[in-house]
Design a protein around this motif. Structure first.
Motif, PDB file in Angstrom:
ATOM      1  N   LEU A 137       0.827  -1.205   0.000  1.00 31.52           N
ATOM      2  CA  LEU A 137       0.000   0.000   0.000  1.00 31.52           C
ATOM      3  C   LEU A 137       0.864   1.259   0.000  1.00 31.52           C
ATOM      4  N   ALA A 138       1.968   1.218   0.719  1.00 26.00           N
ATOM      5  CA  ALA A 138       2.878   2.366   0.725  1.00 26.00           C
ATOM      6  C   ALA A 138       3.437   2.609  -0.676  1.00 26.00           C
ATOM      7  N   ALA A 139       3.831   1.539  -1.368  1.00 24.64           N
ATOM      8  CA  ALA A 139       4.352   1.672  -2.731  1.00 24.64           C
ATOM      9  C   ALA A 139       3.282   2.232  -3.658  1.00 24.64           C
ATOM     10  N   ALA A 140       2.045   1.731  -3.514  1.00 29.51           N
ATOM     11  CA  ALA A 140       0.952   2.212  -4.353  1.00 29.51           C
ATOM     12  C   ALA A 140       0.660   3.684  -4.092  1.00 29.51           C
ATOM     13  N   LEU A 141       0.739   4.106  -2.830  1.00 27.69           N
ATOM     14  CA  LEU A 141       0.486   5.510  -2.494  1.00 27.69           C
ATOM     15  C   LEU A 141       1.555   6.412  -3.100  1.00 27.69           C
ATOM     16  N   LEU A 142       2.803   5.969  -3.073  1.00 29.89           N
ATOM     17  CA  LEU A 142       3.869   6.748  -3.694  1.00 29.89           C
ATOM     18  C   LEU A 142       3.649   6.886  -5.200  1.00 29.89           C
ATOM     19  N   MET A 143       3.127   5.828  -5.828  1.00 34.27           N
ATOM     20  CA  MET A 143       2.826   5.905  -7.262  1.00 34.27           C
ATOM     21  C   MET A 143       1.616   6.803  -7.517  1.00 34.27           C
ATOM     22  N   ALA A 144       0.654   6.809  -6.609  1.00 29.82           N
ATOM     23  CA  ALA A 144      -0.525   7.664  -6.778  1.00 29.82           C
ATOM     24  C   ALA A 144      -0.171   9.141  -6.649  1.00 29.82           C
ATOM     25  N   VAL A 145       0.781   9.443  -5.752  1.00 29.77           N
ATOM     26  CA  VAL A 145       1.193  10.831  -5.517  1.00 29.77           C
ATOM     27  C   VAL A 145       2.694  10.933  -5.768  1.00 29.77           C
ATOM     28  N   PRO A 146       3.102  10.899  -7.029  1.00 33.44           N
ATOM     29  CA  PRO A 146       4.532  10.913  -7.348  1.00 33.44           C
ATOM     30  C   PRO A 146       5.053  12.342  -7.504  1.00 33.44           C
ATOM     31  N   PRO A 147       6.348  12.510  -7.745  1.00 36.34           N
ATOM     32  CA  PRO A 147       6.877  13.839  -8.043  1.00 36.34           C
ATOM     33  C   PRO A 147       6.271  14.406  -9.323  1.00 36.34           C
ATOM     34  N   THR A 148       6.440  15.703  -9.520  1.00 35.68           N
ATOM     35  CA  THR A 148       5.762  16.405 -10.601  1.00 35.68           C
ATOM     36  C   THR A 148       6.102  15.868 -11.986  1.00 35.68           C
ATOM     37  N   GLY A 149       7.343  15.382 -12.173  1.00 34.70           N
ATOM     38  CA  GLY A 149       7.715  14.870 -13.492  1.00 34.70           C
ATOM     39  C   GLY A 149       6.805  13.753 -13.945  1.00 34.70           C
ATOM     40  N   LEU A 150       6.520  12.818 -13.046  1.00 34.78           N
ATOM     41  CA  LEU A 150       5.643  11.702 -13.400  1.00 34.78           C
ATOM     42  C   LEU A 150       4.189  12.153 -13.477  1.00 34.78           C
ATOM     43  N   VAL A 151       3.788  13.112 -12.658  1.00 35.52           N
ATOM     44  CA  VAL A 151       2.415  13.637 -12.737  1.00 35.52           C
ATOM     45  C   VAL A 151       2.164  14.208 -14.133  1.00 35.52           C
ATOM     46  N   VAL A 152       3.089  15.029 -14.602  1.00 34.25           N
ATOM     47  CA  VAL A 152       2.923  15.672 -15.914  1.00 34.25           C
ATOM     48  C   VAL A 152       2.963  14.638 -17.035  1.00 34.25           C
ATOM     49  N   TRP A 153       3.943  13.732 -16.981  1.00 32.36           N
ATOM     50  CA  TRP A 153       4.100  12.762 -18.060  1.00 32.36           C
ATOM     51  C   TRP A 153       3.082  11.634 -17.993  1.00 32.36           C
TER      52      TRP A 153
END
Length: 694
Positions: A130-146
């Protein structure tokens, strides 16, 4: 305490941190959070796409209209057409739009959340997953944009590679390593190979771990003979290779017919570049991946953010080494912890960083989109470590998770949303986000072709559904759609409206005035649009070379070669360009001239780096007809044209002089042909000019 509550490393795994049902609910909430975060950026950016995304949209539009499926992204022989094929399916339902275009990568990015959860579950309990999934759900801006950029497969290849990692981890943990599982992994990697060659990041650790596991044999006291284990390696390798070729079939079919052109992109970094790549990786790229910097920015989002990110990363790396040192050392002897294949992901992260730095693409460390796949392994490992820390100190585990998430959110929202800037066009000026006024004008005037920058042109072509197409005006000149260039060759480019950013517009207006051209202009969507370009004064009759004498400041080459009506010959300075060099035509008698022209012929690289054109008047004065500053504007407007024609109201001239005002350490200055146009009348004996006619 039961043994199930402890990991093989001796720390508390807390596998039953929450029930399966609660985990599914939390996972659904994380997917909703991921969608909301990405939509927030898309809505704030008004779903604006760039030209490279527009090309994916044009590909999808062509496919949905029945055109043949392209093997690759238009204009290149790498990055396959999986994404345009999927977008085309949406276009058939909803019609072409930027919203439908970005929906495909957005959908893939949301499904990364449960996929990372499943991957993390192969090495962690529910807490770590769940921690890994949460990090993927709220990633740094580079991944959010891409996550919502339809750039030809950047997000899709991450999903394909992540699926391959998932099935590899399960394959390693399985007592019966079936060939069918190997085939599935190979097929996913092959599909990823065609989609985007970043899949090589996944291939290297997967191939190593599977080979090591097969050579190691089953975890029983009855070890299979070495020959049996080698035979298994060959069997699985053959099946995996066949499936890999099948998954990437479009890639191989294209390359078999085109001399394996795709492999030209694979080249290592040069010796001089490697050190810069490594430095950039550690000082810029890794802090960006962690959220301490934003793409294309060297400054930290807040003071010392990079140091803070490295402290967090250092704690994570040290914890990993302490927890898995025995397994890491064993891996050097090809001994794999099949029950918990954590090293699959650490090898993946480390190998990806090394491959990036060693490749010719390592110079892209300022915007490391080629490193986006690293997030899969990084978040899975962080989830594993959070569960590890939880076994010792719950507060520390949740504090570390909070700090990583906080850094991610800061990178996206500190001082406002980190919305991507539009591509640069000229002199620091960018493509505009809102094209509505421009599109309305194009539709109302029924303009089929424009001349504009690559980044504006392909967007307009997609936004108008190709009712308006374009011819590139200055760099970049990437020819993505050959049909555009083929049709444009049959058209008069001079009659196409120019769509320019203001700095270009100011320069082109100066050029048009210097060349004697009139035009209409309007400001639309932040651009300067110029159209209706025409010559006010048509050149008179060509003045024969018998009526003037050609001379130059440098006589190493015959000046007459520039006035012999032959573009195959030229006059040149015979030495590198420097200020003061000149070429002159002196009329035998004062003449009425209304146009001059010169052509560089086959020597366009020998253009004058600076040029001033001067006219000799009958009263003995010298008129500066074209200042050097305007020469830069004229040359910018003429672009690739080697011929320059200036027209003006008739003037009585005694000479025309071309003066070099620039310099070049290598190239000389050449003129293939110089011409003057005007009337036949000559000046009267009393010095009075005859009546001028236009």
């Amino acid at each position: 305490m039961s043994a199930e509550r402890f990991s093989p490393g001796g720390f508390r795994a807390s596998r039953e941190w929450c029930s399966r049902e609660r985990a599914f609910v939390l996972l659904a909430l994380m997917m909703a959070l991921a969608l909301g975060l990405r939509l927030d950026f898309l809505i704030a950016n008004n779903f604006v796409i760039d030209a490279d995304e527009a090309i994916v949209g044009l590909m999808a539009m062509h496919i949905s209209q029945g055109s043949a499926w392209p093997a690759f992204y238009y204009g290149q022989h790498y990055m396959g057409s999986l994404e345009p094929l999927l977008v085309a399916a949406l276009f058939r339902i909803w019609g072409p739009s930027s919203g439908a275009l970005v929906s495909i990568p957005l959908m893939f990015s949301i499904w990364m959340v449960p996929l990372v959860y499943l991957i993390a579950r192969t090495i962690s309990g529910r807490l770590g997953a769940l921690a890994a999934a949460l990090l993927m759900a709220v990633p740094p801006t580079g991944l959010v944009v891409w996550s919502a950029k339809a750039r030809g497969g950047f997000i899709e290849v991450i999903v394909l590679g992540a699926l391959a990692l998932l099935f590899t981890a399960r394959w390693l943990k399985s007592e019966q390593r079936e060939l069918s599982q190997t085939a599935l992994i190979g097929f996913l990697l092959g599909l990823g190979w065609w989609t985007n060659n970043q899949v090589v990041f996944f291939m290297l650790p997967i191939g190593f771990m599977m080979t090591a596991a097969l050579l190691q044999g089953p975890s029983t006291y009855l070890r299979e003979p070495l020959i049996v284990r080698v035979r298994q390696v060959v069997q699985h390798g053959g099946v995996g290779l066949a499936a890999f070729l099948a998954g990437g079939l479009p890639f191989w079919m294209y390359n078999l017919s085109n001399d394996f052109a795709s492999f030209g992109m694979f080249s290592p970094a040069g010796t001089k570049d490697l050190s810069a790549h490594i430095e950039g990786l550690f000082t810029i790229a890794i802090p960006m991946l962690l959220g301490a910097k934003r793409f294309w920015q060297h400054e930290d989002i807040i003071p010392h953010a990079s140091l803070f990110a490295y402290v967090l990363l250092g704690i994570a790396v040290l914890s990993y080494v302490v927890a898995r040192l025995r397994n890491v050392v064993a891996l050097a002897a090809l001994k794999v912890d099949a029950g918990r294949p954590v090293e699959l992901f650490s090898l993946f992260v480390l190998g990806s960083l090394c491959t990036f730095a060693l490749s010719s693409y390592g110079w892209l460390f300022e915007a490391p989109r080629y490193l986006l796949p690293v997030y899969v392994g990084l978040f899975v490992l962080l989830g594993f470590l959070i569960e590890h820390w939880y076994g010792y100190a719950r507060w520390f585990a949740f504090s570390m998770l909070t700090l990583f998430l906080g850094l991610h959110l800061l990178s996206s929202y500190w001082n406002g949303r980190a919305l991507p800037g539009e591509p640069h066009v000229y002199n620091g000026q960018r493509v505009e986000k809102d094209h509505s006024a421009l599109l309305a004008w194009l539709e109302s005037t029924n303009v089929p072709w424009i001349r504009t920058n690559y980044w504006i042109g392909y967007r307009v072509a997609f936004e108008t559904q190709e009712k308006t197409r374009f011819v590139p005006f200055h760099e970049p000149y990437h020819e993505r759609i050959p049909e555009y260039a083929a049709e444009a060759k049959l058209l008069d480019r001079g009659q196409m409206p120019l769509v320019l950013v203001p700095a270009q517009g100011e320069l082109v207006e100066r050029a048009l005035k210097a060349l004697g051209l009139s035009y209409e202009t309007a400001s639309l969507s932040g651009y300067q649009v110029l159209w209706g370009v025409k010559r006010n004064i048509e050149p008179g009759r060509l003045v024969s070379a018998e009526n003037f004498v050609a001379s130059s400041s440098n006589t190493s080459m015959d000046p007459g070669l520039a006035v012999d009506q032959n573009l195959e010959s030229r006059w040149g300075t015979g030495e590198p360009q420097h200020p003061g060099q000149e070429f002159r035509i002196t009329f035998n008698e004062p003449r009425q001239v209304n146009a001059i022209a010169f052509d560089f012929g086959k020597w366009p690289h020998d253009f004058p780096r600076g040029l001033q054109i001067e006219f000799g008047r009958t009263d003995g004065t010298v008129e500066v007809f074209l200042p050097s500053a305007n020469w830069e504007a004229v040359r910018y407007y003429n672009e690739h044209d080697s011929r320059f024609l200036f027209s003006f109201p008739q003037k009585q001239l005694t000479f025309v002089r071309f003066v070099q005002t620039g310099e070049d350490s290598v190239f000389d200055w050449s003129l293939a042909e110089v011409q003057a146009y005007g009337m036949e009348e000559e000046i009267t004996q009393d010095g009075v000019e005859p009546e001028q006619t236009s």
